[in-house]
Design a protein around this motif. Sequence first.
Motif, PDB file in Angstrom:
ATOM      1  N   UNK A 188       3.792  -2.605  11.632  1.00  0.00           N
ATOM      2  CA  UNK A 188       3.227  -3.700  10.847  1.00  0.00           C
ATOM      3  C   UNK A 188       4.223  -4.812  10.554  1.00  0.00           C
ATOM      4  N   UNK A 189       5.457  -4.456  10.287  1.00  0.00           N
ATOM      5  CA  UNK A 189       6.416  -5.447   9.814  1.00  0.00           C
ATOM      6  C   UNK A 189       7.433  -5.882  10.860  1.00  0.00           C
ATOM      7  N   UNK A 190       7.605  -5.070  11.886  1.00  0.00           N
ATOM      8  CA  UNK A 190       8.618  -5.367  12.888  1.00  0.00           C
ATOM      9  C   UNK A 190      10.028  -5.049  12.422  1.00  0.00           C
ATOM     10  N   UNK A 191      10.153  -4.369  11.283  1.00  0.00           N
ATOM     11  CA  UNK A 191      11.484  -4.029  10.789  1.00  0.00           C
ATOM     12  C   UNK A 191      11.555  -2.570  10.343  1.00  0.00           C
ATOM     13  N   UNK A 192      12.769  -2.111  10.276  1.00  0.00           N
ATOM     14  CA  UNK A 192      13.003  -0.740   9.815  1.00  0.00           C
ATOM     15  C   UNK A 192      12.830  -0.681   8.307  1.00  0.00           C
ATOM     16  N   UNK A 193      12.295   0.423   7.795  1.00  0.00           N
ATOM     17  CA  UNK A 193      12.168   0.551   6.343  1.00  0.00           C
ATOM     18  C   UNK A 193      13.543   0.654   5.687  1.00  0.00           C
ATOM     19  N   UNK A 194      13.660   0.020   4.533  1.00  0.00           N
ATOM     20  CA  UNK A 194      14.898   0.133   3.754  1.00  0.00           C
ATOM     21  C   UNK A 194      14.835   1.421   2.952  1.00  0.00           C
ATOM     22  N   UNK A 195      15.918   2.119   2.936  1.00  0.00           N
ATOM     23  CA  UNK A 195      16.027   3.359   2.167  1.00  0.00           C
ATOM     24  C   UNK A 195      17.086   3.192   1.114  1.00  0.00           C
ATOM     25  N   UNK A 246       4.131   8.490  12.376  1.00  0.00           N
ATOM     26  CA  UNK A 246       4.725   8.831  11.090  1.00  0.00           C
ATOM     27  C   UNK A 246       4.709   7.582  10.206  1.00  0.00           C
ATOM     28  N   UNK A 247       4.877   7.759   8.887  1.00  0.00           N
ATOM     29  CA  UNK A 247       4.845   6.605   7.985  1.00  0.00           C
ATOM     30  C   UNK A 247       5.821   5.483   8.362  1.00  0.00           C
ATOM     31  N   UNK A 248       7.070   5.828   8.696  1.00  0.00           N
ATOM     32  CA  UNK A 248       8.045   4.803   9.061  1.00  0.00           C
ATOM     33  C   UNK A 248       7.644   4.066  10.332  1.00  0.00           C
ATOM     34  N   UNK A 249       7.024   4.777  11.272  1.00  0.00           N
ATOM     35  CA  UNK A 249       6.573   4.144  12.503  1.00  0.00           C
ATOM     36  C   UNK A 249       5.463   3.131  12.234  1.00  0.00           C
ATOM     37  N   UNK A 250       4.550   3.489  11.324  1.00  0.00           N
ATOM     38  CA  UNK A 250       3.478   2.551  10.967  1.00  0.00           C
ATOM     39  C   UNK A 250       4.046   1.325  10.267  1.00  0.00           C
ATOM     40  N   UNK A 251       5.051   1.533   9.420  1.00  0.00           N
ATOM     41  CA  UNK A 251       5.697   0.419   8.733  1.00  0.00           C
ATOM     42  C   UNK A 251       6.336  -0.526   9.754  1.00  0.00           C
ATOM     43  N   UNK A 252       7.088   0.037  10.701  1.00  0.00           N
ATOM     44  CA  UNK A 252       7.727  -0.778  11.737  1.00  0.00           C
ATOM     45  C   UNK A 252       6.701  -1.535  12.573  1.00  0.00           C
ATOM     46  N   UNK A 301       0.900  11.800   8.613  1.00  0.00           N
ATOM     47  CA  UNK A 301       0.733  11.376   9.992  1.00  0.00           C
ATOM     48  C   UNK A 301      -0.675  10.824  10.119  1.00  0.00           C
ATOM     49  N   UNK A 302      -0.777   9.620  10.613  1.00  0.00           N
ATOM     50  CA  UNK A 302      -2.086   8.987  10.776  1.00  0.00           C
ATOM     51  C   UNK A 302      -2.072   8.201  12.078  1.00  0.00           C
ATOM     52  N   UNK A 303      -3.077   8.392  12.886  1.00  0.00           N
ATOM     53  CA  UNK A 303      -3.164   7.674  14.149  1.00  0.00           C
ATOM     54  C   UNK A 303      -2.030   7.982  15.103  1.00  0.00           C
ATOM     55  N   UNK A 308      -7.321   2.178  10.666  1.00  0.00           N
ATOM     56  CA  UNK A 308      -7.667   2.364   9.252  1.00  0.00           C
ATOM     57  C   UNK A 308      -6.400   2.487   8.411  1.00  0.00           C
ATOM     58  N   UNK A 309      -5.424   3.244   8.905  1.00  0.00           N
ATOM     59  CA  UNK A 309      -4.167   3.407   8.167  1.00  0.00           C
ATOM     60  C   UNK A 309      -3.467   2.064   7.999  1.00  0.00           C
ATOM     61  N   UNK A 310      -3.412   1.274   9.064  1.00  0.00           N
ATOM     62  CA  UNK A 310      -2.736  -0.014   8.992  1.00  0.00           C
ATOM     63  C   UNK A 310      -3.448  -0.959   8.026  1.00  0.00           C
ATOM     64  N   UNK A 311      -4.757  -0.923   8.015  1.00  0.00           N
ATOM     65  CA  UNK A 311      -5.516  -1.749   7.060  1.00  0.00           C
ATOM     66  C   UNK A 311      -5.252  -1.307   5.625  1.00  0.00           C
ATOM     67  N   UNK A 312      -5.303   0.002   5.398  1.00  0.00           N
ATOM     68  CA  UNK A 312      -5.112   0.540   4.046  1.00  0.00           C
ATOM     69  C   UNK A 312      -3.684   0.339   3.545  1.00  0.00           C
ATOM     70  N   UNK A 313      -2.719   0.351   4.461  1.00  0.00           N
ATOM     71  CA  UNK A 313      -1.317   0.278   4.065  1.00  0.00           C
ATOM     72  C   UNK A 313      -0.743  -1.139   4.109  1.00  0.00           C
ATOM     73  N   UNK A 314      -1.546  -2.123   4.414  1.00  0.00           N
ATOM     74  CA  UNK A 314      -1.045  -3.499   4.461  1.00  0.00           C
ATOM     75  C   UNK A 314      -0.399  -3.848   3.123  1.00  0.00           C
ATOM     76  N   UNK A 315       0.858  -4.261   3.165  1.00  0.00           N
ATOM     77  CA  UNK A 315       1.570  -4.624   1.956  1.00  0.00           C
ATOM     78  C   UNK A 315       2.155  -3.465   1.172  1.00  0.00           C
TER      79      UNK A 315
END
Length: 88
Positions: free
Chosen positions: A77-84, A69-75, A64-66, A48-55
């Motif tokens: 989905x995208x295969x990359x580290x979040x830019x800060x 952590x948020x950065x882990x879910x981003x990685x 924390x979902x599933x 559900x988190x991945x569906x809701x956070x797509x894009x």
Amino acid sequence: MTTADWTLRAACAGDPQPDIWFLEGGSGGTALAICRRHCPVAAQCLNAALEEEAGVPAAHRFGIRGGLLPDDRYRLQTGRRPRRTAAA
């Protein structure tokens, strides 16, 4: 099963300390342990988190979902580290 049904079975449902799921700058160790070890619907929550956070940019993901952590879910989905950006 509807979203409302599975969320009622989540380990975090009705948690008297909901703030542990949204620790800023912390690892969320207690919440992660509860989620990963004791939640019968962690996979549904993550999906559900991945569906809701797509894009959604990494900076706009929270909590924390599933078991992640948020950065882990981003990685995931995208295969990359979040830019800060540097703090001003």
